[in-house]
Design an enzyme around this catalytic site. Structure first.
Site, short mmCIF file in Angstrom:
data_model
loop_
_atom_site.label_atom_id
_atom_site.label_comp_id
_atom_site.label_asym_id
_atom_site.label_seq_id
_atom_site.Cartn_x
_atom_site.Cartn_y
_atom_site.Cartn_z
N CYS A 151 0.82 -1.23 0.00
CA CYS A 151 0.00 0.00 0.00
C CYS A 151 0.85 1.27 0.00
CB CYS A 151 -0.94 0.00 1.20
SG CYS A 151 -2.03 -1.43 1.20
N HIS B 11 -3.29 7.13 2.45
CA HIS B 11 -3.71 5.82 1.95
C HIS B 11 -5.09 5.50 2.54
CE1 HIS B 11 -3.98 1.64 1.09
NE2 HIS B 11 -3.72 1.25 2.32
N ASN C 277 -10.11 -0.39 0.19
CA ASN C 277 -8.66 -0.26 0.15
C ASN C 277 -8.15 -0.88 -1.16
OD1 ASN C 277 -5.91 -0.61 0.44
ND2 ASN C 277 -6.01 -1.31 2.55
O1 UT7 Z 1 -3.64 -1.32 3.55
C1 UT7 Z 1 -2.96 -1.92 4.63
C2 UT7 Z 1 -3.36 -1.30 5.82
N1 UT7 Z 1 -4.44 -2.02 6.45
C3 UT7 Z 1 -5.08 -1.41 7.41
O2 UT7 Z 1 -4.81 -0.28 7.68
C4 UT7 Z 1 -6.11 -2.18 8.21
C5 UT7 Z 1 -6.00 -1.74 9.65
N2 UT7 Z 1 -6.95 -2.38 10.52
C6 UT7 Z 1 -8.25 -2.05 10.53
O3 UT7 Z 1 -8.69 -1.22 9.74
C7 UT7 Z 1 -9.14 -2.67 11.57
O4 UT7 Z 1 -8.36 -3.34 12.53
C8 UT7 Z 1 -10.20 -3.65 10.99
C9 UT7 Z 1 -11.24 -2.88 10.22
C10 UT7 Z 1 -9.52 -4.67 10.07
C11 UT7 Z 1 -10.90 -4.42 12.11
O5 UT7 Z 1 -11.51 -3.49 13.01
P1 UT7 Z 1 -11.35 -3.67 14.57
O6 UT7 Z 1 -12.13 -2.62 15.20
O7 UT7 Z 1 -9.87 -3.71 14.85
O8 UT7 Z 1 -12.04 -5.07 14.83
P2 UT7 Z 1 -11.42 -6.40 15.42
O9 UT7 Z 1 -10.50 -7.07 14.46
O10 UT7 Z 1 -10.92 -6.13 16.82
O11 UT7 Z 1 -12.73 -7.27 15.57
C12 UT7 Z 1 -13.76 -6.93 16.50
C13 UT7 Z 1 -14.85 -7.97 16.39
C14 UT7 Z 1 -14.35 -9.40 16.49
O12 UT7 Z 1 -15.33 -10.15 17.17
P3 UT7 Z 1 -15.13 -10.55 18.71
O13 UT7 Z 1 -13.85 -11.31 18.75
O14 UT7 Z 1 -15.03 -9.23 19.44
O15 UT7 Z 1 -16.36 -11.31 19.02
C15 UT7 Z 1 -14.29 -9.85 15.06
O16 UT7 Z 1 -14.45 -11.25 14.93
O17 UT7 Z 1 -15.49 -7.86 15.13
C16 UT7 Z 1 -15.48 -9.13 14.48
N3 UT7 Z 1 -15.37 -8.92 13.06
C17 UT7 Z 1 -16.42 -8.73 12.26
N4 UT7 Z 1 -17.74 -8.71 12.50
C18 UT7 Z 1 -18.56 -8.48 11.47
C19 UT7 Z 1 -14.23 -8.84 12.30
N5 UT7 Z 1 -14.55 -8.61 11.04
C20 UT7 Z 1 -15.89 -8.54 10.97
C21 UT7 Z 1 -16.80 -8.32 9.93
N6 UT7 Z 1 -18.12 -8.29 10.23
N7 UT7 Z 1 -16.40 -8.12 8.66
#
Ligand code: UT7
Length: 338
Positions: A119, A261, A291
């Site tokens: 990225c 980005h 993204n």
């Molecule tokens: O281009 C490269 C750069 N990439 C990035 O910058 C990505 C950076 N990271 C992010 O943008 C965020 O970390 C994400 C959007 C990927 C995830 O958001 P988050 O607030 O960090 O969520 P999380 O991974 O902590 O997940 C929270 C909960 C989990 O459930 P439990 O364990 O709390 O029950 C996940 O299983 O949300 C769940 N979850 C979802 N639920 C519904 C994860 N993905 C999804 C989904 N739909 N798509």
């Protein structure tokens, strides 16, 4: 680390272009495939929909289209182009996709090659091109960021599949001794933290002849520890941008546009608030494209130039970040015709 010391780069930004595939996949549609929903995706990322390359279109088509638009805006004869760099992590040909773009453009005097920095790729490619222009060895370059992450996403993994999309963007830059279009930049890598975002080869070995095996050429889907990447981005982007502003004695109030980005709206908001940049100066279109990796920055730039938000002479603070880990920042003036 690589960074320039002075405002002596002598390049002008004179054109931009972008292209996205027509096929739109919205959040509700993804919710029919994996356990997710529009509310979760929108509130956690800001994304509503993404574009996906389908049959009868290719990454090279998109990249060529974006580049052609940039060349047209710059009003260049394609034979006067010296350099084409394609930033991509998803080439159609591992030997390089840029030469095919060179041929599509009719830029027969240009040398063309791929550059991979995920990225951050567009920013790394832009800085690479600027070295050739600043040294005087070349005059005109087209820098393209294009990715087709849809082919490497695990569409059954809700943690990653909701984030990514396909697209391409390009800029036309030329050497100009009287211009300091690229005020400064800084690029960084940290391979020790690279394990949190990968598109790695699979480790499959097959029998070759008796007593010898060979590695099958194959890649695994994208794997990401989202929280780790998020923390990395909201920590490192303000640092690298802050240091660059300090180095060039530019106050954050002087920035016309923050161009980051497009990974997550929460990351854009966090960086903007760190510099007290109001939301109307933060460029964002990830709602519609997700993204698109190396494409996000030129895709966003092109949209804002063509709808006349960005005007000639505007100062843009730009940062890319992602797998590697890699990240970078650049300060530049837009001097295109719009
Ligand atoms: O281009 C490269 C750069 N990439 C990035 O910058 C990505 C950076 N990271 C992010 O943008 C965020 O970390 C994400 C959007 C990927 C995830 O958001 P988050 O607030 O960090 O969520 P999380 O991974 O902590 O997940 C929270 C909960 C989990 O459930 P439990 O364990 O709390 O029950 C996940 O299983 O949300 C769940 N979850 C979802 N639920 C519904 C994860 N993905 C999804 C989904 N739909 N798509």
């Amino acid at each position: 680390m690589i960074s320039n010391s002075q405002s002596e780069s002598g390049i002008s930004f004179v054109g931009c272009g972008s292209a996205t595939p027509p096929k739109i996949i919205n959040n509700d549609q993804l919710g029919q495939r994996v356990d997710t929903n529009d509310e979760w995706i929108k509130s956690r990322t800001g994304i509503r929909e993404r574009r996906v390359i389908g049959e009868n279109q290719s990454l090279i088509d998109l990249a060529s289209d974006a580049a052609l638009k940039a060349i047209k805006m710059a009003n260049w004869d394609e034979k006067t182009i010296d350099l084409i760099i394609l930033a991509t992590s998803t080439p159609e040909d591992l030997f390089g996709s840029a030469p095919k773009i060179q041929s599509n453009l009719g830029a027969s005097n240009a040398v063309a090659f791929d550059l991979t920095a995920a990225c951050s790729g567009f920013l790394f490619a832009l800085v690479t091109a600027s070295q050739y222009l600043a040294s005087g060895s070349m005059k005109r370059a087209v820098v393209i960021g294009a990715d087709q992450l849809s082919k490497w996403v695990d569409w059954d993994d809700r943690k990653t599949c909701v984030l990514f999309g396909d697209g391409a963007g390009a800029v036309a830059v030329e050497a100009n001794k009287n211009d300091n279009g690229l005020i400064g930049y800084d690029l960084k890598s940290d391979g020790s933290r690279g394990g949190c975002l990968n598109l790695s080869q699979s480790n499959i070995f097959l029998d070759l002849v008796q007593g010898a095996t060979y590695q099958k050429g194959e890649y695994l889907p994208i794997r990401m520890e989202g929280k780790e990447v998020y923390k990395f981005a909201v920590k490192e982007v303000p640092i690298i941008l802050g240091e660059l502003l300090d180095k060039h004695q530019i106050e954050s109030e002087s920035i016309d546009w923050l161009l980051l980005h497009q990974a997550n709206q929460r990351i854009l908001d966090a960086v903007a608030s760190r510099f007290l940049i109001p939301s109307d100066k933060v460029l964002s279109n990830l709602e519609h494209y997700g993204n698109t990796s190396a494409a996000t920055i030129p895709l966003m730039l092109d949209e804002a130039v063509r709808d006349e938000r960005i005007k000639s002479g505007d100062l843009i603070a730009c940062s890319g970040f992602g797998a590697g880990l890699s990240w970078g920042a650049a300060l530049f003036y837009w001097h295109g015709p719009y």
